[in-house]
Every structure is written in structure tokens, then in C-alpha cells.
Design a protein around this motif. Structure first.
Motif, short mmCIF file in Angstrom:
data_model
loop_
_atom_site.label_atom_id
_atom_site.label_comp_id
_atom_site.label_asym_id
_atom_site.label_seq_id
_atom_site.Cartn_x
_atom_site.Cartn_y
_atom_site.Cartn_z
N MET A 44 27.73 36.47 38.92
CA MET A 44 28.71 35.97 37.97
C MET A 44 30.01 35.58 38.67
SD MET A 44 27.36 35.73 35.13
CE MET A 44 28.69 35.48 33.99
N GLU A 45 30.35 36.37 39.68
CA GLU A 45 31.61 36.12 40.35
C GLU A 45 31.60 34.73 41.01
OE1 GLU A 45 33.60 38.22 43.97
OE2 GLU A 45 33.22 39.68 42.39
N GLN A 46 30.47 34.42 41.66
CA GLN A 46 30.35 33.11 42.31
C GLN A 46 30.38 32.00 41.26
OE1 GLN A 46 26.53 32.10 43.92
NE2 GLN A 46 27.42 31.00 45.66
N GLN A 47 29.71 32.24 40.14
CA GLN A 47 29.67 31.23 39.09
C GLN A 47 31.07 30.99 38.53
OE1 GLN A 47 26.49 31.60 36.22
NE2 GLN A 47 27.82 30.94 34.56
N GLN A 48 31.79 32.07 38.29
CA GLN A 48 33.14 31.95 37.74
C GLN A 48 34.06 31.23 38.72
OE1 GLN A 48 34.47 32.89 34.69
NE2 GLN A 48 36.24 31.80 35.51
N ALA A 49 33.96 31.62 40.01
CA ALA A 49 34.82 31.00 41.02
C ALA A 49 34.52 29.51 41.12
CB ALA A 49 34.61 31.68 42.37
N ALA A 50 33.23 29.16 41.00
CA ALA A 50 32.87 27.74 41.08
C ALA A 50 33.45 26.96 39.92
CB ALA A 50 31.35 27.59 41.12
#
Lengths: 533, 317, 224, 99
Positions: free
Chosen positions: C21-27
Motif C-alpha cells: 500500500m505504501e508504494q501504491q500511495q507514494a506512486a
């Protein structure tokens, strides 16, 4: 192999038109830009036919204006700008960084539909009378005097711009956020650096031309006065806004090409690139400096002489990072193991033609000399050396290099080498005489010309017919190879790079397990690197 | 088909040789670089050609010294050419003081010329050799570009402003004139000739036709027709600034700052007087944009220029 | 990082190609910011035209600007700043769990959309007044005094800039409405609130554009 | 990356400041400041925009690279405006009349 190839499954037209797989979207783009390339070429054929004789006899003057305009619009906006990023970039950016897809797969598909919509609107404009402003849309001709479909074409190009913005945005986010573990910035293939730099330009330049075209459309269709000299507007201001994007657009075409060449030269010299960091940062330097040079299109327009000097100086500066790249590619061959496979022939062709194109750019950057050659065939020759000799050579080279990966099959090497040679010869015969024509003073966009210039024009037209044949041959055998070509292994060239670690063609998920990167790019040998110089 | 193959256009102006010198120097230097690259590629490609698929060259890590060399050398060469090109540009742009004046109006698709003495021509311009000619150009419609390859000069003629260029022919002859900025269907028909003549021949040519009024005389008439005189001539009714000796002087503006009273400012003051008002005056004058044609405008400016030399208040720039 | 197992978010919220989720949010946050940089240059094209003409025709731009009503502009500025406040509170409450914060999220989103609509309504009355006064550029343009032609340039830019701003705002209202409807169904929580956040970024950006348009269009040469 | 986000009280404070600055810019525009009024109006607008970007848009609390993107947009716009104005403002400098 557990997963099926991205080409095989799922099946059906619907699965292609609704795909969010970056590899399939790359194929969709490949088909569309190829169509537009041949459409643009058809216009070029008509232009060269007209110019066989000095008199304006083959087509009407009005038709001629439409021909070169549509040639420019189609080639630049619908082929050259999208070609490498949307086909090779789309296919390879995620694979080279070990990702399963781009950051925003649905935006990626959307960008293709936006492209198709913009292109269709422009096609509709072509059918309904065409447009005769030149691809530069200079005001007040475009806003007040043209009798072509300026509004429709403008809207088409405006919309296509958003496709470019979405692609650039997707690449930037993907390269920042989706790299495989261990893949630091200095371990990225130079193809990725080049696409990152290109994306910067797409994202920061394209909106300005979007607004500019919107203002032109507003002025022509709604009667707003923005650039209209009759209302105190400034036509030269339009040129500033137009070239703020359209000069960097040349780098949008050529930076990804340079990225391709870095991959080809290393793979076919089986060696790491010479001066990796210099080549990488040269891409960024070109992308940034490229935004400071647009005024060199306006040296005779009545732009301030002092602004002209600044733009001239910066234009000379932007030549330096390009020179750095050429020198480093050359030095990469040193003590390499150089193979003469088709992609490498295209790479050699690129370096040669791009060098000539770049060097003649210096002629145009020199203020006092540009006055004479501006808006002549010298300029036409120069930018064709960059865009056709550069971008298209690299596009074809890259397409041949990654074709086994994309299609899973190999093409006939003999035919491929032959056509690369034909293209190189045809290209030079077409465009080199145009340098001479330009210095002799033949203005561009001329339907009829003085009879003393005929010999060079006939040479150019003859070259164009050779060039046209050269482009048709790969079209045929690449298509043929999909069905009849021999199947290939994962890494037929013995190349480095993550994209060669998966099967050809790759499965939908790209990698069965996310790769972990432990070494620099272009590592062909475990030996310690030696220092030269 | 004519089997001629020239590599150089005629060289018929004072600057043509200088432009060609820069061109040839650039050809030489870029030729050297192109050959250097080509030779290196061919030599490396052959010498280090792949002899067997098992070949595995030793990696080379690059060289800071080489990188600096091939950054600095092109940089120095580039800057030298920049300096050369710029100084040439200023030669091409700055008009010599003793230049003869010709007024040019470009419109789709013709070139109209008016000599100061009044003689008019279309698509053909007769000039004497050995005298600098100053072209004051305006466009009636779209952007055109005045291009004479034999003279190595080119200047866009932009609607809404006055464009200026100059040349000095060195050899009698007929030289092609092109429009270099695409201006519509008959763009390639917007061509003409510059006829350079020996000064004596030219003087005869100029007198051969009974010349009408000079530009300034015509301008003076227009000045009266449009009622300019009622405000701009001295006396009790003067409400606008006096125009004698105005041209070429710096003028103080209402709200601070100064402006050089050149063609551009005079044009702006006629077409859109509110843009920059002379200090001490208020805006009473109507805008004449659209009310005077480009030709009339250039006549008016010629008249204003003829109104006495710049007075002692001239600030040299 | 290679394993996508340690996130507790609902599976449907994590797209297949992200690791967590963190990567998705950052993207998505970065994606929105890059898009906003694009938008800056988009408006920037017209703002450059504005800058040039204002320098060339200062008196005309003052005269033209004085035909705009500062009070309307100022009120609309405050309305839009207010909507930014409610949007910021919406993003804040989206990051929390529990029914109370869900109610707060939905309420502040509704308030944001409402304030946005108020802005558009005021803008519409202003437009119709300007059209009635003959200030829309084109053949029907009427402007008293000697500055008519440069004033037409001003009003061309006025309608282009405010029109595009209003279009952005209208799109924003639509997006906020969709997000509010999903929020009401309890779609967002501490783990998954990306859409609220990037909608907020977009909304604030539209506010920033207006913060510049207000002085550039309404406050030129008021001091005479 | 779990940056501390500001609380609603900070948002309200920023909002009040923005309203105050709006009042200030309207007041400054009606004062007789001559050539400075444009500069002042733009400075106030920039201040307001910075507040929105830093607090409402969380740039103050987020990752550094986001700030780079935000600044890049402004910087590229500055390239466009500065170079175009450099042309427009120096067009009449060249003493084209005489050599």
C-alpha cells in the motif's frame, strides 16, 4: 515455464482493446504509429514528386500547402514524438527496472485512446479539406487568413498532447517508485535515463503548446484576440510559446533514440558503456538546456538582438552534451567485440547521421549565418538528419534489437541488413543535396522554385524513392516473421539487461519473481574494469 | 532540365563574403569532427570485430581525462563560433548612417517598393551599387520574410510592427528576391528581383519616370487629411506634443521612463496612442489603427522623419 | 519488498503491480504532483501572454481591469480559500478510522463541493454582467475610451484564464462528489485513503491558481 | 515514511492568515503605490500560494522529492516568462538607426 506469453493469453479483440498490460499497449501503439508513419510518408512522396520539376505542375499550390502541412503534423505529432517512448518505452521501461507494469496501467491505456482520438480528429481534418498553415501554425496566418481546418487540426493536436503528458507522467512515477530491489539510479540502463529525461520534457513542455493551440483555436473560432496584430497583439509572442515546446520536442524525439543507441552499442560490442555517468547526465543536461534555446528559431523574426545572443549561446552549449554522447559511444567500441548484426548497423547509421545533423545545428545557432539559411532547405535538411536520420534509425534499430523479445521470433538477417543499407543510402541521397539547396537560397515550403535548382531537387527525389523502398522491406519481413520466423530463446543476443532474463515473448506478469539487482548495467564480464586514457 | 550544379549562391553584397567565411569555417571544423568520428568508428569496428561468439572483452571503466577533453574542446570551439556569429549578426542588423531609404510593403502576394523620391515599383527593386540601402518594411496581412540569397540577408516582415534591414550591393546585376516565411497558397509566387545598377544608371532610372510626390510629401498630405495638424502643430491650438526634430530622440513618458522615438514608437503612437504617452500630455488622440493603411503609415513616418534634424536634445545611444 | 503479503489493506485496494500500500500511495501522490506541475505550465502559457501585454499596455490593462468588480473577486477568493480549508479537514479525517471521522469526512467533502459551487455561481453572475456590458471580445466588444483594442486583449485573457479555472473547478466538484459518495460507503480509512488525498491536492491547486488570478485580473492599477 | 500531519487547528490558522492576506492585497491595491503595487500584489499572492502548498498540500511534512516537483513547475514557468520578457523588454535597445 508456468505463465503463458502476453501475446497468447487472453485471446480476443476485446482483451486487446481493454488491456492494461504495458506490453500489449506498446503493440497497440506500434500498429498506430506505423500507420501514421506510412500516411506521413505518402505526403512526402507527393511533395517530392511535385519538386521534380521547377514549375508547380503536379499539384495545385493550395494542395501543396496542405501536403507539407499534413506531412509535418502527422510525422511530428503522430509518429516521431510518440514512436520510441510509446512503443519501445512502454514495452521496456517496466521490464528494464524489474516491475510488473507501469505505475498507472489504466492511464497508460487511456493515453492510447487519447492518442487515437486526437489522431482521428486530425485525420478528419485532413479529409475535410486539410490544413495549410505549416505544422508551425504561425499567427496571424493560422488565426485569420488560412482557409484550412485549423480549428479541427489544432484540437486534434491539443488532445494528442495529453497522451504524451500521460506517458511522461507514467514513466516518471514508474522510474521513481517501481525499481526492483538493488536497482539504484546508477544501475539503471541508459535507456531508462533517456526516457526519464524525455518524460521531464513531455510533462513540462507539452502543456505550453496545449495552451498555445487553445489560444489559437479561441482566436480563430471564438473571435478572442490574443495574438491578433489588429488588436495590438504580438504574433512573435505566439512563436515564443510555440517553440518553448516545439524545440524541446526535437529532444523528445532524439533523447529516447540516444537511449536506444546506448543499449545497441553495448550489446553488440559486448562491453560496458564508456563513461556511464557522463552519458546518463548528458541526457538530463540536454533535457534541461533544451528548454533554454527555443529563441534560435526566431533570429530573423524581429526578436530582440540581445535575446537572440543569449539563445544563440545556449544553443551552442546544448551541442556539448550531445557531443559527449557521440564520443562515448565511439569509445565504447574500443577494445570491444564488435558484431555487425542489423541493430548495430542501424546504430552506426544513427551515429553518423546524428553527428551530421548535430554539427549542422551549429550553423543554425550562429546568429549571423542563420540569417541566410533560416527558413531554407538547409533547415529542412538539418532537422531531417536529426529526426529521420536520428529518431527513425534508432527506432528501427531498437525494433530489430527487441523484436525477438516482443514477438518471440527472429527476422531474416540478410534482408534486414540489406534494408538498413538501402535506408542509409536513400536517406543521404535525399537529404544531403538539401543542405546545398538551402545554402543556395531555396526557401522551404515552396511549391515552385527557380530552374537553376533542379538538379539537386531531382537527386533528392530520387533518394526519397530509394528511402521509401528501404522502409517497406522491414515492414514486410517483420510482419512475415511473426508467423514464419524461427522461435527464439530468452536472450538471443547474449545481452545484459533484465528484459533478457524473462522468456521471449514475456509472460503477462513480466517476471515470475521480482528480480534482485546486484550489479551495474552492461556487465558482460566478471573481470575488473581497466582504466584507459 | 538544366544541368547546372552550383554550390554557392552569387556573392553580391558587402556582407556576403563575411557570411561565407563563417560558413566555410564551420564546414571545415564540423567536417573534421565528422571525419574523426567516422574514422574512429570504422577503425574500432574493424580492429575489434567479433571473431568468435565466445569473445568476451575486458570492461573499460571510462576515463575522466578523456571526458574532460571532449567536453572542453567542443565547448571552446562552440563559444568561439558563437562570438563570431554574433558579431556578424550585429553587422547585419545595424544600419549604416548614410543609407538610402526604401519603403517596403509586403502583402499577399507581392512586394511593393517606394523610393524616398517617390518612384514606386512592384516585385522589382532598383538600387545603386556601392550605397547602403535601408529597407523600412511593413506587412498588410501575415508574416512575410524579405530574403535575397545573393546578399545573404533575410528579415521577417511582421504585421503590426516595422521591420528594418539593410544591404549594400557590390556588383551590378539581377538578384532573386524570395518571401521566406510561408504566407499562403502563392507563397512561392511572392518572388521578385533586386536590380543593382551603377550609380549613374540608377540616377537616370530614378528620373526616367515622372516621379510623383516624395514619401515625405505624401506623408505631409496624409498628416493634414487626418487632421493631425490641428493638434500637433504649434500655435494656440496645440494639444499634442510638437513633432519637429522628434525622430531619433529620447522622449520622457508620463508615469516615468523614456522611450526612443523610432519607427516602432511612432507607429505605436499613431495606431494605439494610449500605450505610452509623452510626459505632460493627456490622452486625447483617437487610435488610428485600421484607419490608416500600412503604406500611409510608412508615408507618415517618412514625413515625421523629414521634420528637421534631431535638435540639441538628442541623446546619443 | 518483493513479497506483497504484509499489508492489512483490503485486497481490492492494492493493485496487482504494486508490492504494498505504501508504494501504491507514494506512486499516486507523486503522479498527482507531476500532473500539477504540468498544470502550472498549462496556465503558465496564458500567464506569459498576460505578462507581456501588461508590460506593453500598462495603462490599457489598468483601464480594463477597473471594469471588474473587486468585491466579487475578493468574496470569491475567500469562498475558495474556505473550500480549501474544508478539503484539508476532509483529508485529515480520511486518515482516521471510525464512524465519527467518516461522518466528518463526508460532511467536509460536501461542504467543499458546496463552496466550489458557490464560487461558480458567483462567477456565472459576473460573466453574464460582463457579457451584458459588451465586454466579451469579438465584433460586439465595446469599451469606452482610447484603450479599446488592448482592453480587448485583456478581456480575451480574462475569459480564457477564468474560464479554464472554472472548468478545472467544475471537474473538481465532480470528483469531490464521487469521492464523497464512496466515503459515505466507508471506503476510506487509515490504510486506504489515497483518492481523498490526491483529490485534495488537485483542489488546493485550483485554489492556488485563483490566488494568482485574483490580483492579476482584478487589482491592476486600482491605486490610479 | 509516516510524516506527522498537521492538525485542523493549524489548518484554521492558515485559513485565517489567507483571509487576512486577501484583505491586505485588496487594501494595498487601492493605496497609491505606483509601480510597486504590481510587485506587492504578486508577493502577497506568492506568499498565499506558498502557505497553501506547504500546509494544505502537506509539502512541509512530506518527502523532499515532492517539493522538488513543486518547485520544478514554478521554475519552468519562470524560464518561459523570464526569457519571453527578456525579448520583449530589450527589443528597442538596439540603436538600429545608426552605426
Amino acid at each position: 515455464m508456468s505463465a503463458e506469453s502476453y501475446l497468447a493469453s487472453p485471446r480476443g479483440v476485446r482483451s486487446w482493446l481493454l488491456t492494461t498490460d504495458h506490453k500489449r499497449i506498446a503493440i497497440l501503439y506500434l500498429v498506430s504509429v506505423t500507420l501514421f508513419f506510412f500516411l506521413g510518408s505518402a505526403f512526402a512522396v507527393a511533395i517530392r514528386l511535385e519538386l521534380l520539376t521547377p514549375a508547380g505542375d503536379a499539384v495545385q499550390a493550395d494542395t501543396y500547402g496542405r501536403l507539407f502541412t499534413m506531412h509535418g503534423v502527422v510525422m511530428i505529432f503522430f509518429f516521431l514524438i510518440p514512436a520510441i517512448p510509446t512503443v519501445l518505452g512502454n514495452f521496456l521501461v517496466p521490464m528494464m527496472i524489474g516491475a510488473r507494469d507501469l505505475a498507472f496501467p489504466r492511464l497508460n491505456l487511456l493515453s492510447w485512446y487519447v492518442y487515437v482520438l486526437g489522431a482521428s480528429i486530425s485525420l478528419w481534418a485532413i479529409v475535410h479539406g486539410g490544413v495549410d498553415t505549416g505544422w508551425t501554425f504561425y499567427t496571424p496566418f493560422s488565426t485569420t487568413y488560412s482557409n484550412g481546418a485549423v480549428v479541427t487540426t489544432g484540437i486534434g493536436v491539443f488532445i494528442t498532447g495529453f497522451s504524451s503528458i500521460l506517458t511522461g507522467l507514467n514513466f516518471i512515477v514508474t522510474i521513481h517508485r517501481m525499481r526492483a530491489p538493488g536497482l539504484g539510479w546508477y544501475r539503471l540502463p541508459l535507456f531508462i535515463w533517456a526516457h526519464y529525461a524525455t518524460s521531464l520534457m513531455m510533462v513540462l513542455g507539452t502543456p505550453v503548446i496545449a495552451m498555445t493551440l487553445l489560444l489559437v483555436v479561441a482566436e480563430r473560432a471564438l473571435g478572442l484576440g490574443i495574438f491578433d496584430p489588429a488588436r495590438g497583439g504580438d504574433p512573435i509572442l505566439f512563436q515564443h510559446l510555440f517553440w518553448f515546446y516545439s524545440h524541446p520536442a526535437v529532444y523528445i524525439m532524439v533523447l529516447p533514440a540516444m537511449g536506444v543507441i546506448s543499449e545497441l552499442v553495448t550489446a553488440f560490442a559486448k562491453k560496458n558503456i564508456f563513461g556511464y555517468r557522463f552519458v546518463a547526465w548528458a541526457s538530463i543536461a540536454i533535457a534541461v538546456l533544451g528548454f533554454f534555446v527555443w529563441g534560435h528559431h526566431m533570429f530573423v523574426s524581429g526578436q530582440s538582438a540581445y535575446a537572440g545572443m543569449v539563445f544563440s549561446a545556449l544553443s551552442f552549449l546544448v551541442a556539448v552534451p550531445s557531443a559527449i554522447k557521440v564520443f562515448n559511444w565511439t569509445a565504447t567500441l574500443y577494445r570491444g567485440s564488435v558484431s555487425f548484426r542489423t541493430p548495430m548497423l542501424y546504430a552506426f547509421g544513427f551515429i553518423g547521421l546524428f553527428t551530421i545533423g548535430g554539427l549542422t545545428g551549429l550553423f543554425l545557432s550562429a546568429l549571423g549565418l542563420d540569417v541566410h539559411v533560416h527558413d531554407t532547405y538547409f533547415v529542412v535538411a538539418h532537422f531531417h538528419y536529426i529526426m529521420v536520420g536520428g529518431t527513425i534509425m534508432a527506432f528501427l534499430g531498437g525494433l530489430h534489437y527487441w523484436w525477438p523479445k516482443i514477438s518471440g521470433s527472429s527476422y531474416p538477417e540478410g534482408w534486414a541488413r540489406f534494408s538498413a543499407l538501402v535506408i542509409f543510402v536513400g536517406f543521404n541521397l535525399t537529404f544531403f543535396p538539401q543542405f546545398l539547396l538551402g545554402y543556395l537560397g531555396m526557401p522551404r515550403r515552396y511549391h515552385a522554385y527557380p530552374p537553376e535548382l533542379q538538379v539537386l531537387n531531382v537527386m533528392s527525389s530520387a533518394g526519397a524513392s530509394i528511402l521509401g523502398v528501404g522502409y517497406l522491406i522491414p515492414m514486410v519481413y517483420l510482419f512475415w516473421s511473426m508467423r514464419y520466423g524461427a522461435r527464439v530463446a530468452a536472450n538471443p543476443w547474449g545481452a545484459s539487461g533484465l528484459e533478457w532474463t524473462t522468456p521471449s515473448p514475456p509472460p503477462t506478469c513480466n517476471f515470475e519473481t521480482t528480480p534482485v539487482v546486484t550489479q551495474d548495467p552492461y556487465t558482460y564480464s566478471s573481470e575488473e574494469a581497466q582504466v584507459v586514457g | 532540365m538544366r544541368w547546372e550544379l552550383d554550390l554557392f549562391p552569387e556573392r553580391a553584397s558587402t556582407v556576403a563574403g563575411e557570411v561565407d567565411a563563417l560558413y566555410l569555417a564551420l564546414c571545415l571544423v564540423s567536417g573534421l569532427f565528422a571525419v574523426l568520428i567516422a574514422v574512429l568508428i570504422v577503425v574500432f569496428a574493424i580492429k575489434y570485430r567479433r571473431r568468435s561468439e565466445a569473445d568476451l572483452p575486458r570492461p573499460v571503466s571510462g576515463s575522466l581525462g578523456l571526458e574532460i577533453t571532449w567536453t572542453v574542446i567542443p565547448l571552446v570551439i562552440a563559444l568561439a563560433f558563437f562570438a563570431w556569429g554574433s558579431s556578424l549578426y550585429f553587422t547585419l542588423t545595424e544600419v549604416p548612417r548614410d543609407a538610402l531609404e526604401v519603403v517596403v510593403v509586403a502583402k499577399r502576394w507581392m512586394w511593393k517598393f517606394q523610393h524616398l523620391e517617390g518612384r514606386r515599383e512592384i516585385n522589382e527593386l532598383h538600387v545603386p551599387v556601392g550605397r547602403p540601402i535601408r529597407l523600412t518594411m511593413a506587412s498588410e496581412d501575415v508574416i512575410h520574410s524579405f530574403f535575397v540569397p545573393a546578399f545573404r540577408i533575410k528579415r521577417d516582415v511582421v504585421p503590426g510592427r516595422t521591420s528594418i534591414t539593410w544591404f549594400e550591393a557590390t556588383r551590378p546585376g539581377r538578384y532573386r528576391l524570395f518571401c521566406a516565411e510561408y504566407c499562403g497558397a502563392r507563397h512561392s509566387g511572392m518572388v521578385g528581383w533586386i536590380v543593382a545598377m551603377a550609380p549613374a544608371d540608377w540616377a537616370r532610372w530614378l528620373r526616367a519616370e515622372v516621379a510623383g510626390e516624395s514619401l515625405a510629401q505624401r506623408g505631409a498630405k496624409i498628416f493634414v487629411q487626418h487632421g493631425c495638424a490641428s493638434c500637433h502643430r504649434g500655435g494656440p491650438s496645440q494639444r499634442g506634443p510638437a513633432l519637429e526634430g522628434l525622430f531619433g530622440r529620447r522622449v520622457r513618458l508620463e508615469g516615468g521612463g523614456t522611450v526612443l522615438a523610432d519607427e516602432q514608437y511612432l507607429r505605436e503612437s499613431i495606431e494605439s496612442p494610449g500605450a505610452r504617452i509623452v510626459a505632460g500630455y493627456s490622452l486625447l488622440m483617437p487610435a488610428y489603427r485600421g484607419l490608416v493603411s500600412q503604406e500611409e503609415l510608412l508615408d507618415l513616418i517618412a514625413y515625421l522623419r523629414s521634420l528637421g534634424p534631431a535638435g540639441p536634445g538628442t541623446e546619443a545611444r | 519488498m518483493a513479497e506483497a503479503g504484509h499489508s492489512q489493506a483490503p485486497v481490492s485496494s492494492l493493485k496487482h503491480h504494486f508490492d504494498d500500500m505504501e508504494q501504491q500511495q507514494a506512486a499516486s501522490t507523486l503522479g498527482m504532483w507531476v500532473f500539477l506541475a504540468t498544470e502550472v505550465l498549462f496556465f503558465g502559457g496564458a500567464l506569459t501572454v498576460y505578462a507581456v501585454y501588461r508590460l506593453v499596455y500598462p495603462a490599457a490593462f489598468s483601464a480594463a481591469s477597473n471594469h471588474l468588480d473587486v468585491r466579487i473577486g475578493a468574496v470569491n477568493t475567500v469562498v475558495l480559500i474556505g473550500s480549501s480549508l474544508t478539503m484539508a479537514i476532509a483529508v485529515w479525517s480520511a486518515r482516521r478510522n471510525g464512524p465519527r471521522s467518516t461522518r466528518m469526512l463526508v460532511g467536509s467533502l460536501a461542504m467543499t463541493a458546496l463552496l466550489g459551487s458557490v464560487f461558480l455561481a458567483i462567477k456565472a453572475t459576473e460573466y453574464s454582467a460582463k457579457l451584458a456590458a459588451g465586454l466579451f471580445p469579438g465584433p460586439a466588444f465595446r469599451f469606452p475610451g482610447a484603450h479599446a483594442r488592448p482592453a480587448e486583449l485583456f478581456y480575451s485573457l480574462y475569459f480564457v484564464l477564468t474560464g479554464l479555472h472554472a472548468l478545472h473547478l467544475a471537474i473538481g466538484i465532480g470528483v469531490v462528489a464521487v469521492v464523497a459518495a464512496r466515503a459515505a460507503r466507508g471506503r476510506y480509512d487509515l490504510e486506504y485513503h489515497g483518492p481523498v488525498e490526491i483529490t485534495g491536492l488537485y483542489w488546493h491547486f485550483v485554489d492556488v491558481v485563483w490566488i494568482f488570478l485574483f490580483p492579476l485580473l482584478y487589482l491592476v492599477g486600482r491605486g490610479g | 515514511m509516516a510524516p506527522a500531519h498537521p492538525s485542523p487547528s493549524i489548518y484554521v490558522a492558515v485559513f485565517m492568515t489567507l483571509v487576512g492576506l486577501t484583505a491586505l492585497t485588496v487594501w494595498a491595491a487601492s493605496a497609491h503605490l505606483g509601480a510597486w503595487s504590481g510587485v506587492i500584489a504578486l508577493s502577497i499572492a506568492t506568499t498565499k500560494a506558498t502557505l497553501v502548498v506547504l500546509y494544505f498540500m502537506h509539502v512541509r511534512y512530506g518527502e523532499r522529492f515532492i517539493a522538488v516537483v513543486a518547485v520544478a513547475g514554478a521554475f519552468w514557468l519562470a524560464i518561459l516568462v523570464v526569457f519571453v520578457l527578456a525579448d520583449v523588454l530589450t527589443r528597442s535597445w538596439l540603436p538600429i538607426l545608426v552605426r
